[in-house]
Design a protein around this motif. Structure first.
Motif, PDB file in Angstrom:
ATOM      1  N   GLU A 153     -14.735 -49.285   5.098  1.00 30.57           N
ATOM      2  CA  GLU A 153     -15.612 -48.893   6.329  1.00 30.57           C
ATOM      3  C   GLU A 153     -15.647 -50.312   7.681  1.00 30.57           C
ATOM      4  OE1 GLU A 153     -18.035 -45.248   6.381  1.00 30.57           O
ATOM      5  OE2 GLU A 153     -18.990 -47.182   5.053  1.00 30.57           O
ATOM      6  N   VAL A 154     -16.234 -50.452   8.296  1.00 32.28           N
ATOM      7  CA  VAL A 154     -15.858 -51.461   9.188  1.00 32.28           C
ATOM      8  C   VAL A 154     -17.639 -51.411  10.176  1.00 32.28           C
ATOM      9  CG1 VAL A 154     -13.624 -51.973   9.728  1.00 32.28           C
ATOM     10  CG2 VAL A 154     -15.234 -50.683  11.133  1.00 32.28           C
ATOM     11  N   VAL A 155     -17.954 -52.987   9.319  1.00 32.92           N
ATOM     12  CA  VAL A 155     -19.821 -52.151  10.197  1.00 32.92           C
ATOM     13  C   VAL A 155     -20.078 -53.166  11.751  1.00 32.92           C
ATOM     14  CG1 VAL A 155     -21.735 -53.603  10.136  1.00 32.92           C
ATOM     15  CG2 VAL A 155     -20.659 -52.333   7.841  1.00 32.92           C
ATOM     16  N   TYR A 156     -20.609 -52.520  12.497  1.00 32.19           N
ATOM     17  CA  TYR A 156     -20.370 -52.444  13.856  1.00 32.19           C
ATOM     18  C   TYR A 156     -21.876 -53.560  13.934  1.00 32.19           C
ATOM     19  CZ  TYR A 156     -21.258 -52.887  19.238  1.00 32.19           C
ATOM     20  OH  TYR A 156     -21.486 -53.209  19.874  1.00 32.19           O
ATOM     21  N   LEU A 157     -22.294 -54.413  14.702  1.00 33.09           N
ATOM     22  CA  LEU A 157     -23.527 -55.047  14.609  1.00 33.09           C
ATOM     23  C   LEU A 157     -23.504 -54.720  15.618  1.00 33.09           C
ATOM     24  CD1 LEU A 157     -24.347 -58.598  13.489  1.00 33.09           C
ATOM     25  CD2 LEU A 157     -25.294 -57.679  15.707  1.00 33.09           C
ATOM     26  N   HIS A 158     -24.964 -53.747  16.504  1.00 35.92           N
ATOM     27  CA  HIS A 158     -24.943 -52.917  17.648  1.00 35.92           C
ATOM     28  C   HIS A 158     -25.989 -54.264  18.500  1.00 35.92           C
ATOM     29  CE1 HIS A 158     -25.798 -50.469  20.926  1.00 35.92           C
ATOM     30  NE2 HIS A 158     -24.688 -50.124  20.178  1.00 35.92           N
ATOM     31  N   ASP A 159     -26.797 -54.444  17.633  1.00 38.30           N
ATOM     32  CA  ASP A 159     -27.876 -55.249  18.604  1.00 38.30           C
ATOM     33  C   ASP A 159     -27.978 -56.359  18.124  1.00 38.30           C
ATOM     34  OD1 ASP A 159     -28.145 -53.446  20.623  1.00 38.30           O
ATOM     35  OD2 ASP A 159     -29.094 -53.001  18.675  1.00 38.30           O
TER      36      ASP A 159
ATOM     37  N   ILE B 141     -20.769 -52.623   0.730  1.00 41.18           N
ATOM     38  CA  ILE B 141     -20.353 -50.963   0.991  1.00 41.18           C
ATOM     39  C   ILE B 141     -19.645 -50.566  -0.114  1.00 41.18           C
ATOM     40  CG2 ILE B 141     -19.290 -49.743   3.084  1.00 41.18           C
ATOM     41  CD1 ILE B 141     -21.275 -51.338   4.412  1.00 41.18           C
ATOM     42  N   PRO B 142     -18.322 -51.503   0.266  1.00 39.82           N
ATOM     43  CA  PRO B 142     -18.113 -52.386   1.041  1.00 39.82           C
ATOM     44  C   PRO B 142     -17.293 -52.689   1.831  1.00 39.82           C
ATOM     45  CG  PRO B 142     -16.251 -52.172  -0.814  1.00 39.82           C
ATOM     46  CD  PRO B 142     -17.370 -50.741  -0.770  1.00 39.82           C
ATOM     47  N   ALA B 143     -17.092 -53.338   2.879  1.00 39.53           N
ATOM     48  CA  ALA B 143     -16.231 -53.216   4.317  1.00 39.53           C
ATOM     49  C   ALA B 143     -15.158 -53.883   4.322  1.00 39.53           C
ATOM     50  CB  ALA B 143     -17.774 -53.113   5.361  1.00 39.53           C
ATOM     51  N   SER B 144     -14.773 -54.170   5.295  1.00 33.88           N
ATOM     52  CA  SER B 144     -13.914 -54.477   5.912  1.00 33.88           C
ATOM     53  C   SER B 144     -14.087 -55.968   6.574  1.00 33.88           C
ATOM     54  CB  SER B 144     -12.383 -54.227   5.966  1.00 33.88           C
ATOM     55  OG  SER B 144     -12.605 -53.895   6.473  1.00 33.88           O
ATOM     56  N   SER B 145     -15.109 -55.662   7.028  1.00 31.34           N
ATOM     57  CA  SER B 145     -15.414 -56.345   8.456  1.00 31.34           C
ATOM     58  C   SER B 145     -16.745 -56.295   9.061  1.00 31.34           C
ATOM     59  CB  SER B 145     -14.230 -56.426   9.694  1.00 31.34           C
ATOM     60  OG  SER B 145     -14.381 -55.473  10.167  1.00 31.34           O
ATOM     61  N   VAL B 146     -17.449 -57.271   9.696  1.00 29.07           N
ATOM     62  CA  VAL B 146     -17.886 -57.211  10.508  1.00 29.07           C
ATOM     63  C   VAL B 146     -18.202 -57.670  12.488  1.00 29.07           C
ATOM     64  CG1 VAL B 146     -21.059 -57.930  11.279  1.00 29.07           C
ATOM     65  CG2 VAL B 146     -19.731 -57.643   9.012  1.00 29.07           C
ATOM     66  N   TYR B 147     -18.107 -56.544  12.716  1.00 26.12           N
ATOM     67  CA  TYR B 147     -18.305 -56.769  14.357  1.00 26.12           C
ATOM     68  C   TYR B 147     -18.614 -56.679  15.268  1.00 26.12           C
ATOM     69  CZ  TYR B 147     -17.123 -52.403  15.759  1.00 26.12           C
ATOM     70  OH  TYR B 147     -16.394 -51.034  16.431  1.00 26.12           O
ATOM     71  N   TRP B 148     -19.254 -57.135  16.633  1.00 27.15           N
ATOM     72  CA  TRP B 148     -19.784 -56.876  17.704  1.00 27.15           C
ATOM     73  C   TRP B 148     -18.767 -57.417  19.061  1.00 27.15           C
ATOM     74  CZ3 TRP B 148     -20.548 -61.198  13.864  1.00 27.15           C
ATOM     75  CH2 TRP B 148     -20.431 -62.371  14.001  1.00 27.15           C
ATOM     76  N   HIS B 149     -20.207 -57.507  19.590  1.00 32.07           N
ATOM     77  CA  HIS B 149     -20.040 -57.752  21.023  1.00 32.07           C
ATOM     78  C   HIS B 149     -20.896 -58.654  21.563  1.00 32.07           C
ATOM     79  CE1 HIS B 149     -17.613 -52.817  20.663  1.00 32.07           C
ATOM     80  NE2 HIS B 149     -16.689 -54.350  21.470  1.00 32.07           N
ATOM     81  N   THR B 150     -20.787 -59.210  22.673  1.00 34.34           N
ATOM     82  CA  THR B 150     -21.798 -59.793  23.499  1.00 34.34           C
ATOM     83  C   THR B 150     -21.097 -59.529  25.135  1.00 34.34           C
ATOM     84  OG1 THR B 150     -23.486 -61.366  24.044  1.00 34.34           O
ATOM     85  CG2 THR B 150     -21.211 -62.499  23.520  1.00 34.34           C
ATOM     86  N   GLN B 151     -21.957 -60.302  26.096  1.00 32.22           N
ATOM     87  CA  GLN B 151     -22.176 -60.493  27.494  1.00 32.22           C
ATOM     88  C   GLN B 151     -21.073 -61.716  27.653  1.00 32.22           C
ATOM     89  OE1 GLN B 151     -22.015 -58.308  29.834  1.00 32.22           O
ATOM     90  NE2 GLN B 151     -23.688 -56.606  28.953  1.00 32.22           N
TER      91      GLN B 151
END
Length: 150
Positions: free
Chosen positions: A81-87, A114-124
């Motif tokens: 899985e991958v992990v989305y850092l939302h806030d 977990i294990p996840a392969s990455s963590v990602y997020w967006h910002t303005q």
């Protein structure tokens, strides 16, 4: 200041709500009360894979000074899985003291387990202050975000 990051607890709700309001104001968005209440309850529900953690200042009676929310999901580009850092938000009065980095690293540790392969997020694009931290803890990608509200 002595900061610790820990999982969100029921007793954190009022402090979280105050920071959540500032976060939403910064991003110029209004979240209905019902959505806010359900979101918080998801962080406390072990059957929901949406997570929340808070940064607390141990030298100030465990005052909640920041939060992070994230969730894992499957991906077409990875077996893991991958992990989305939302806030992610830290009280403006205590920024630049390492709390934001600690919150991000908390998510990294959970993702590894977990294990996840990455963590990602967006910002303005205008969130320059946060980007000063983000460039130290991750790599910026070339993706452009599109969205259609339904």
């Amino acid at each position: 200041m002595s900061v610790q990051v820990r999982s969100m607890e029921t007793a954190d709700k009022d402090a979280w709500l105050a920071l959540w309001a500032q976060y939403n104001e910064f991003y110029k968005r209004t979240i209905p009360t019902e959505v806010t209440d359900v979101t918080f309850s998801r962080f406390l529900d072990d059957s929901v894979r949406m997570y929340g953690a808070v940064a607390v200042d141990k030298s100030d009676n465990n005052k909640v000074i920041g939060f992070v929310h994230w969730y894992p999901h499957q991906s077409t580009s990875s077996i893991n899985e991958v992990v989305y850092l939302h806030d992610l938000f830290v009280d403006p009065n205590v920024r630049n003291k390492g709390s934001g980095r600690m919150l991000i690293e908390h998510v990294y540790e959970h993702a590894k387990s977990i294990p996840a392969s990455s963590v990602y997020w967006h910002t303005q694009y205008f969130n320059h202050r946060a980007q000063l931290l983000y460039t130290k803890v991750a790599q910026r990608t070339d993706f452009v975000h599109y969205q259609k509200t339904l």
